[in-house]
Design a protein around this motif. Sequence first.
Motif, PDB file in Angstrom:
ATOM      1  N   VAL A 133      -6.779  -4.134   6.689  1.00 37.03           N
ATOM      2  CA  VAL A 133      -5.854  -4.507   5.617  1.00 37.03           C
ATOM      3  C   VAL A 133      -5.905  -3.494   4.485  1.00 37.03           C
ATOM      4  CG1 VAL A 133      -6.113  -6.973   6.107  1.00 37.03           C
ATOM      5  CG2 VAL A 133      -7.588  -5.891   4.407  1.00 37.03           C
ATOM      6  N   GLU A 134      -4.842  -3.471   3.692  1.00 38.60           N
ATOM      7  CA  GLU A 134      -4.828  -2.702   2.457  1.00 38.60           C
ATOM      8  C   GLU A 134      -4.671  -3.684   1.300  1.00 38.60           C
ATOM      9  OE1 GLU A 134      -2.698   1.330   4.219  1.00 38.60           O
ATOM     10  OE2 GLU A 134      -1.552  -0.134   3.083  1.00 38.60           O
ATOM     11  N   PHE A 183      -2.003  -6.382   2.357  1.00 41.55           N
ATOM     12  CA  PHE A 183      -1.004  -5.977   3.336  1.00 41.55           C
ATOM     13  C   PHE A 183      -1.734  -5.791   4.663  1.00 41.55           C
ATOM     14  CE2 PHE A 183       0.010  -4.583  -0.885  1.00 41.55           C
ATOM     15  CZ  PHE A 183       1.336  -4.956  -1.050  1.00 41.55           C
ATOM     16  N   VAL A 184      -1.259  -6.455   5.689  1.00 37.52           N
ATOM     17  CA  VAL A 184      -1.957  -6.379   6.966  1.00 37.52           C
ATOM     18  C   VAL A 184      -1.452  -5.193   7.775  1.00 37.52           C
ATOM     19  CG1 VAL A 184      -2.501  -7.579   9.104  1.00 37.52           C
ATOM     20  CG2 VAL A 184      -2.201  -8.885   7.000  1.00 37.52           C
ATOM     21  N   LEU A 232      -5.284   3.482  -6.202  1.00 34.55           N
ATOM     22  CA  LEU A 232      -5.808   2.115  -6.353  1.00 34.55           C
ATOM     23  C   LEU A 232      -5.703   1.316  -5.054  1.00 34.55           C
ATOM     24  CD1 LEU A 232      -4.450   1.308  -9.913  1.00 34.55           C
ATOM     25  CD2 LEU A 232      -6.833   1.627  -9.222  1.00 34.55           C
ATOM     26  N   LEU A 233      -5.101   1.957  -4.050  1.00 31.04           N
ATOM     27  CA  LEU A 233      -4.936   1.296  -2.754  1.00 31.04           C
ATOM     28  C   LEU A 233      -6.273   1.319  -2.011  1.00 31.04           C
ATOM     29  CD1 LEU A 233      -2.574   0.181  -0.893  1.00 31.04           C
ATOM     30  CD2 LEU A 233      -2.554   2.456   0.120  1.00 31.04           C
ATOM     31  N   ARG A 234      -6.761   0.125  -1.658  1.00 30.75           N
ATOM     32  CA  ARG A 234      -8.030   0.024  -0.940  1.00 30.75           C
ATOM     33  C   ARG A 234      -7.769  -0.369   0.498  1.00 30.75           C
ATOM     34  NH1 ARG A 234     -11.196  -0.417  -5.360  1.00 30.75           N
ATOM     35  NH2 ARG A 234     -12.009   1.699  -5.435  1.00 30.75           N
ATOM     36  N   ARG A 235      -8.451   0.303   1.417  1.00 27.17           N
ATOM     37  CA  ARG A 235      -8.302  -0.036   2.822  1.00 27.17           C
ATOM     38  C   ARG A 235      -9.601  -0.646   3.311  1.00 27.17           C
ATOM     39  NH1 ARG A 235      -8.490   1.906   7.771  1.00 27.17           N
ATOM     40  NH2 ARG A 235      -6.797   1.338   9.187  1.00 27.17           N
ATOM     41  N   ALA A 253       1.145  -0.839   3.084  1.00 34.01           N
ATOM     42  CA  ALA A 253       1.604  -1.387   1.802  1.00 34.01           C
ATOM     43  C   ALA A 253       2.930  -0.785   1.380  1.00 34.01           C
ATOM     44  CB  ALA A 253       0.546  -1.129   0.726  1.00 34.01           C
ATOM     45  N   LYS A 254       3.026   0.556   1.491  1.00 35.95           N
ATOM     46  CA  LYS A 254       4.246   1.228   1.050  1.00 35.95           C
ATOM     47  C   LYS A 254       5.433   0.762   1.880  1.00 35.95           C
ATOM     48  CE  LYS A 254       5.984   5.663  -0.409  1.00 35.95           C
ATOM     49  NZ  LYS A 254       6.401   6.961   0.115  1.00 35.95           N
TER      50      LYS A 254
END
Lengths: 199, 199
Positions: free
Chosen positions: B102-103, B49-50, B25-28, B4-5
Amino acid sequence: MSAAKEILERLAGCPLPEWHHVEPLLRRKTLESGETLFLAGMAHPYVYFVETGIIKMIYETCEGDAWVKAFAAEDRFFASLAALLPGGVTSFSAVAACPAAVESLPYHLLDQLGDKHPQWQRALRKGFELYGFRKEARERDLLTLSAGERYQRFIEEYPHIAERVTDRDIAGYVRVTPVALSRIKSRIKLRQMEEKDAS
Amino acid sequence: MSAAKEILERLAGCPLPEWHHVEPLLRRKTLESGETLFLAGMAHPYVYFVETGIIKMIYETCEGDAWVKAFAAEDRFFASLAALLPGGVTSFSAVAACPAAVESLPYHLLDQLGDKHPQWQRALRKGFELYGFRKEARERDLLTLSAGERYQRFIEEYPHIAERVTDRDIAGYVRVTPVALSRIKSRIKLRQMEEKDAS
DNA sequence: GGTCAGGGTTAACCTAGGTTAATGAGCGGT
DNA sequence: ACCGCTCATTAACCTAGGTTAACCCTGACC
């Protein structure tokens, strides 16, 4: 009040600063029915705002077909996204589907204002958000509906456009030939007659 | 470094502030082939985000067909624009077309950061710009190309995706049935044989 | 090894839409 | 009034793709 200002401030959800910098670069253009606004293949980094009338965006194939990407009527904005990107060119042309008046702004100005003012940046983002939303819907219709269903949805969803453009253009939007559209229409009429008879 | 970043900073063209607010808050999520990420009809205001693998976005019709709106492979982001808008729901489902990771981030967080930092607002706008650009291209293909041409363009443009998903999914993307795709492929093979014979 | 399920291919048949062409209605220009 | 133009409709014919069903292959599972 210009159409551009009204549309942009509605997107931003607030008044936009430095409008006096925008005014001198705002171009107004009136078009007769059938007149071309811009042609596919051009570098054309402008955003348009429809004041009155209807503009059709068309893809012309080498076989001479003209498929209608979208119509833009009063209070709509449009642009070729591909042409806004640095070095990009439009892949479609824009033509008046009936007498129309539009305003245009160079995208680099909007880009600059976006970098300077959060309100402008917000207007731009909301604009792209809305544009993407519309494209998503169009893509869904092209993927999931039959030609007949696409026609019915079009006249239900955009009756104010359907009654002001030619069947030829509607056929281009529905992605069938004018002959096929005529058949589809008569099939619908037939079905309506049958329903009336049954009741 | 998270996918994502990387993707967001590439969009912004610069480092993004307050990443420490984003991280928690970023979920993987890892998915097996065929596993569903989200379903049509849900309120689902997230951006994905893949990291690895391929996600297919599909429209399922009441007749049971599944048409593929788009594939997202490594380094791509995607979301349902309709679901990002307040009160909106997705009109398509997202399913892993092969094992994937994914994220995701809640859109309201991105929206807030956009209102606070011009860099974030810029990343978002560029994201929508790119999204719109891709949708524009897809729309053009669906409007102007025949089924055979759409297939050929797909395998030329996305060979790394074409070789990793089933023909069934490719057929869904090209908007024909698997049977028709098989015919199209054999027609192409036949033409290639003829060309070889002629030379 | 056998079995089962899913994906891809092929054939037979059917339907929707493309193509071409003829016809007629509306309309602006002379 | 007449011409010429574009648009819409209709008919005849053709083709691409949908539908159904049979078949094969592969890979997972027992």
